[in-house]
Design an enzyme around this catalytic site. Structure first.
Site, PDB file in Angstrom:
ATOM      1  N   ARG A 293       0.820  -1.209   0.000  1.00  0.00           N
ATOM      2  CA  ARG A 293       0.000   0.000   0.000  1.00  0.00           C
ATOM      3  C   ARG A 293       0.856   1.262   0.000  1.00  0.00           C
ATOM      4  O   ARG A 293       0.527   2.260   0.650  1.00  0.00           O
ATOM      5  CB  ARG A 293      -0.962   0.011   1.202  1.00  0.00           C
ATOM      6  CG  ARG A 293      -1.890  -1.177   1.294  1.00  0.00           C
ATOM      7  CD  ARG A 293      -2.852  -1.250   0.116  1.00  0.00           C
ATOM      8  NE  ARG A 293      -3.715  -2.407   0.256  1.00  0.00           N
ATOM      9  CZ  ARG A 293      -3.426  -3.616  -0.226  1.00  0.00           C
ATOM     10  NH1 ARG A 293      -2.307  -3.802  -0.910  1.00  0.00           N
ATOM     11  NH2 ARG A 293      -4.250  -4.614  -0.055  1.00  0.00           N
TER      12      ARG A 293
ATOM     13  N   SER B 282     -11.406   0.080   2.985  1.00  0.00           N
ATOM     14  CA  SER B 282     -10.610  -0.436   4.100  1.00  0.00           C
ATOM     15  C   SER B 282      -9.816   0.714   4.723  1.00  0.00           C
ATOM     16  O   SER B 282      -9.023   1.362   4.034  1.00  0.00           O
ATOM     17  CB  SER B 282      -9.659  -1.526   3.612  1.00  0.00           C
ATOM     18  OG  SER B 282     -10.387  -2.614   3.086  1.00  0.00           O
TER      19      SER B 282
ATOM     20  N   GLU C 255      -4.892   3.618   6.271  1.00  0.00           N
ATOM     21  CA  GLU C 255      -4.690   3.561   4.813  1.00  0.00           C
ATOM     22  C   GLU C 255      -4.948   4.896   4.127  1.00  0.00           C
ATOM     23  O   GLU C 255      -4.121   5.376   3.357  1.00  0.00           O
ATOM     24  CB  GLU C 255      -5.562   2.467   4.183  1.00  0.00           C
ATOM     25  CG  GLU C 255      -4.792   1.212   3.860  1.00  0.00           C
ATOM     26  CD  GLU C 255      -5.584   0.252   2.971  1.00  0.00           C
ATOM     27  OE1 GLU C 255      -6.027   0.682   1.890  1.00  0.00           O
ATOM     28  OE2 GLU C 255      -5.728  -0.905   3.344  1.00  0.00           O
TER      29      GLU C 255
END
Length: 344
Positions: A170, A244, A340
């Site tokens: 990520r 998420s 995130e």
């Protein structure tokens, strides 16, 4: 301010971010053609020198402040095409403003597999390498070829290879050193001519079996993953969210064993380096947050990994809820959860 300025002022971004925060941009520019970038760079001289830039795609990975004292550049570049058909791969390209899921479906319609596990991830093609998006055993970097970006410091376009993007979980160089300097205009992917399905996540294989599909095609895998995601994740058009919200944390074997002693049903996945990835949603649920409300924000009742806007939420509300969840997980499991989305 010069009357010839191409910028709009005091523009609401409520419909331009998936969390539905009613943020206002002091300065706003909609980019519809790469040729506008040279003009845009010249126009920046009309703004205060210290004003920051924010590149906005689908707004699915941002948590905005109520007021942005910044120049928000909305990337609305469109276009997709097959560039080259080789013996092993087919090179395709997508302009940065293309909707990611629609781009994936376009590749499948061309008979090209590879991106199907990344179906229904919100956002745009241009934002996908910044986050190195991933799901169900695949990451964008697995099929990345190269990208083109405009350098606001040098005023020129530059091509980045996979190695130069410095992809990680990520993460990429565009989230760090090159943040707000390079605006991605096009991304190219190398899709395999000899396709093999990635079915390591049990939910996917189980759903295919239930549908009686024993030799799945790329579209079959995409359809199943879309169904799974829709059953677990809320539609941002109905309830604001950023997908998420926390990364799945990586822990040492010793910490995993410690957690298993008190929680034998802990969800974890072994990694090649000997460490383990834990399911962040499981950790949050064990701390009692699933379905919990905190005034204008809450945790989605079907998936503890998703924070939702319950109406009128601000960036400050989201940050406060995230901090409480992080504190509880750290106290109960000695695990630090990393957010995130990017707070702006």
């Amino acid at each position: 301010m010069n009357t010839l300025s191409p910028f709009q002022h005091q523009v609401s971004l409520k419909t331009s971010n998936s969390f539905g925060i009613d943020a206002v941009a002091d300065q706003f520019f909609r980019l519809e053609s790469p040729q506008q970038l040279a003009e845009l760079q010249q126009s920046l001289k009309l703004l205060p020198e210290a004003i920051p830039r924010l590149f906005l795609g689908g707004g699915s990975n941002l948590i905005l402040s109520d007021r942005l004292a910044a120049l928000v550049i909305q990337v609305a570049l469109t276009g997709k095409q097959i560039l080259e058909q080789g013996e092993e791969t087919t090179i395709v390209s997508g302009a940065a403003g293309e909707n990611w899921h629609e781009f994936v479906q376009w590749t499948l319609a061309q008979g090209l597999g590879g991106l199907e596990n990344l179906s229904l991830i919100p956002g745009t093609v241009g934002a996908s390498p910044i986050q190195n998006i991933g799901a169900y055993g695949r990451e964008l970097k697995d099929f990345f070829h190269q990208l083109t970006a405009f350098d606001f410091e040098l005023g020129e376009f530059r091509t980045f290879t996979k190695a130069e993007c410095q992809f990680a979980y990520r993460d990429s160089i565009f989230k760090r050193e090159f943040k707000d300097r390079f605006l991605i205009t096009e991304v190219q992917f190398a899709l395999p001519r000899l396709w093999k399905p990635e079915l390591s996540y049990g939910d996917v294989a189980q759903q295919l079996q239930q549908r009686g599909i024993h030799k799945p095609k790329p579209q079959d895998v995409s359809d199943v993953i879309c169904a799974i995601r829709q059953s677990k994740l809320p539609d941002p058009a109905i309830i604001g969210n950023a997908g998420s919200f926390f990364k799945n944390p990586v822990v040492s074997p010793a910490l995993r064993e410690q957690i298993l002693r008190s929680h034998p049903n802990c969800v974890s996945y072994p990694l090649d380096d000997g460490n383990f990835k834990l399911a962040a949603g499981w950790l949050i649920e064990q701390c009692g947050w699933k379905g919990k409300r905190l005034e204008r924000v809450g945790v989605y009742e079907k998936q503890a990994l998703v924070l939702v806007n319950l109406g009128g939420a601000t960036g400050k509300d989201v940050r406060a809820l995230a901090a409480q969840i992080q504190a509880d997980v750290a106290e109960n499991f000695s695990v630090n959860l990393e957010v995130e989305p990017v707070f702006v």
